[in-house]
Design a protein around this motif. Structure first.
Motif, short mmCIF file in Angstrom:
data_model
loop_
_atom_site.label_atom_id
_atom_site.label_comp_id
_atom_site.label_asym_id
_atom_site.label_seq_id
_atom_site.Cartn_x
_atom_site.Cartn_y
_atom_site.Cartn_z
N THR A 263 76.27 -2.37 47.06
CA THR A 263 75.69 -2.73 45.76
C THR A 263 76.33 -4.01 45.21
OG1 THR A 263 75.25 -0.42 45.34
CG2 THR A 263 75.17 -1.86 43.43
N LEU A 264 77.65 -4.09 45.38
CA LEU A 264 78.36 -5.30 44.90
C LEU A 264 77.87 -6.54 45.65
CD1 LEU A 264 82.04 -4.08 44.63
CD2 LEU A 264 80.69 -5.10 42.80
N LEU A 265 77.66 -6.38 46.96
CA LEU A 265 77.20 -7.52 47.76
C LEU A 265 75.79 -7.91 47.34
CD1 LEU A 265 78.44 -6.37 51.29
CD2 LEU A 265 79.49 -8.08 49.81
N LEU A 266 74.96 -6.91 47.13
CA LEU A 266 73.56 -7.16 46.75
C LEU A 266 73.47 -7.85 45.39
CD1 LEU A 266 70.48 -6.66 47.03
CD2 LEU A 266 70.86 -4.43 46.01
N THR A 267 74.12 -7.25 44.39
CA THR A 267 73.94 -7.79 43.03
C THR A 267 74.62 -9.15 42.87
OG1 THR A 267 75.82 -6.47 42.33
CG2 THR A 267 73.62 -5.54 41.92
N ASN A 268 75.55 -9.45 43.76
CA ASN A 268 76.19 -10.78 43.70
C ASN A 268 75.64 -11.73 44.77
OD1 ASN A 268 78.31 -10.65 41.56
ND2 ASN A 268 78.88 -8.84 42.75
N THR A 269 74.57 -11.32 45.42
CA THR A 269 73.98 -12.09 46.53
C THR A 269 75.10 -12.69 47.41
OG1 THR A 269 73.78 -14.11 45.21
CG2 THR A 269 71.84 -12.66 45.30
N ALA A 270 76.04 -11.79 47.76
CA ALA A 270 77.22 -12.25 48.51
C ALA A 270 77.01 -12.08 50.01
CB ALA A 270 78.43 -11.42 48.07
N LEU A 271 77.74 -12.88 50.77
CA LEU A 271 77.67 -12.82 52.23
C LEU A 271 78.98 -12.25 52.78
CD1 LEU A 271 76.39 -13.72 55.01
CD2 LEU A 271 77.78 -15.78 54.76
N MET A 272 78.88 -11.12 53.47
CA MET A 272 80.05 -10.58 54.17
C MET A 272 79.71 -10.64 55.66
SD MET A 272 81.60 -6.74 54.02
CE MET A 272 82.72 -6.78 52.65
N LYS A 273 80.51 -11.39 56.42
CA LYS A 273 80.12 -11.58 57.82
C LYS A 273 81.33 -11.41 58.73
CE LYS A 273 77.45 -14.77 60.72
NZ LYS A 273 78.28 -14.75 61.91
N GLY A 274 81.20 -10.50 59.69
CA GLY A 274 82.23 -10.38 60.70
C GLY A 274 82.11 -11.54 61.68
N PHE A 275 83.25 -11.95 62.24
CA PHE A 275 83.19 -13.02 63.24
C PHE A 275 84.27 -12.79 64.28
CE2 PHE A 275 86.88 -15.77 62.40
CZ PHE A 275 87.32 -15.24 61.20
#
Ligand code: NDP
Length: 337
Positions: A263-275
């Protein structure tokens, strides 16, 4: 007769690795075949990802087999070569791992440029860990002048480079580490703006809020767990979160699900990306050149924690999980000739 001392995985760790998980064995000196050279180990690297390879589970790298030499980053000197591209005396880096000698395909070795930096940097700031910090920031974090960058595992090999990249671009950089000595180093020597000791902070979320008055734009995550849950509560719109490592869970037998951040990622249009660093091999040259330039210009510093003696390798590895190291943890096996 020269023997080749090696360290093999005797048993798979249950929880934190212990000395009994490793066996020392002796093998005859290997004889290089066509296309191979004989290398003598000078330094070897111990890394948290190796704990993952000690589990018998499917992952991006295959598990280590029991009773086989533990493979990992290594620096050595060519002692025997009939190959045209490598000469006796050349310093090389490769992945032959925890053994004193190895016959290695020349294609699996990179020549070390001793004019660029001290050789040990090829296992740290100019090697796997420096490159990991570089590509995580360059490709995913993309910090900008005036933004706020938080780095966990900040006093480790990857973390201290990632934080300094934040400083180079002009960000407000907050580090999280596990002792007051490490925090003092990051602040006083590397110029981090705020550093938090996660072992003594009573309320990590409140501490992050105070340290990041403008919220968090980039969170370079090396550790996961409760620390990451606390940071994620403070992300800004369009935050970027390079998922580099989750060391807090490597010794757990069952997964620790923790907070669900969707929800935090969605509402902040954030990108969490494994690499994974292995996906950037084509750009290693470019990354290494950039890191070397920053080191030469005095913009990037690095620290190495070197234990002396091949027999201390298991101890050095185990120390990664109790925070014994400041910067890159290495083992010195021999001096070059
Ligand atoms: P470090 O040099 O950071 O050494 C590990 C450090 O982790 C310790 O010194 C300790 O510092 C900290 N630590 C250990 N246990 C915990 C815990 N339970 N909670 C919080 N911190 C802990 O290792 P590296 O720099 O080599 O690696 C950092 C991370 O990056 C690791 O998670 C690793 O797996 C990952 N990695 C990922 C790569 C990729 O391709 N994605 C490539 C290379 C590394 P402290 O005293 O602060 O607790």
């Amino acid at each position: 007769m020269t023997v080749n001392k090696q360290i093999v995985l005797a048993s798979r760790p249950e929880g934190a690795p212990v000395r009994e998980n490793f066996n020392f064995v002796e093998a005859p000196l290997p004889e290089p075949e066509a296309g191979q050279v004989l290398v003598r180990t000078l330094y070897l690297s111990v890394d948290p990802y190796m704990r993952g390879r000690m589990k018998d589970t499917k992952s991006y790298a295959p598990p280590y087999a029991l009773n086989e030499v533990i493979k990992g980053g290594t620096i050595g000197q060519v002692v025997e070569s009939s190959e045209p591209n490598l000469r006796k005396g050349d310093l090389v880096t490769g992945m032959w791992g925890w053994q004193q000698y190895a016959a290695v395909n020349t294609g699996d070795l990179a020549l070390i440029d001793t004019d660029e930096a001290p050789i040990t940097a090829y296992l740290g700031a100019l090697g796997l860990t420096g490159l990991t910090a570089y590509f995580g920031m360059e490709d995913i974090g993309k910090p900008k002048d005036g933004e706020t960058v938080v780095v966990s595992g900040a006093a480790g090999a990857v973390g201290m480079i990632a934080g300094q990249i934040g400083k180079i671009v002009g960000a407000h950089v907050v580090g999280i580490a596990g002792s007051d000595e490490k925090c003092a180093y990051l602040k006083d020597k590397l110029g981090f703006d705020v550093v938090l000791n996660y072992k003594t902070e009573q309320d990590m979320s409140a501490a992050i809020e105070k340290a990041c008055p403008n919220g968090v734009d980039v969170y370079f995550d090396n550790v996961g767990g409760d620390i990451s849950d606390a940071v994620l509560r403070h992300i800004n719109r369009n935050a970027r979160i390079p998922l580099c490592g989750q060391i807090s869970s490597y010794n757990l037998e069952k997964p620790d699900i923790g907070m669900r951040p969707q929800t935090l990622l969605l509402t902040n249009t954030a990108l969490m990306k494994g690499f994974l660093l292995g996906d950037y091999t084509k750009s290693f040259k470019e990354g290494r050149a950039k890191l070397a330039k920053w080191i030469k210009e005095g913009k990037l510093q690095y620290e190495e924690n070197i234990v002396e003696g091949f027999e201390r390798t298991p101890e050095a590895f185990m120390g990664l999980f109790s925070g014994d190291n400041l910067g890159k943890q290495l083992v010195k096996v021999a001096d070059p000739e």
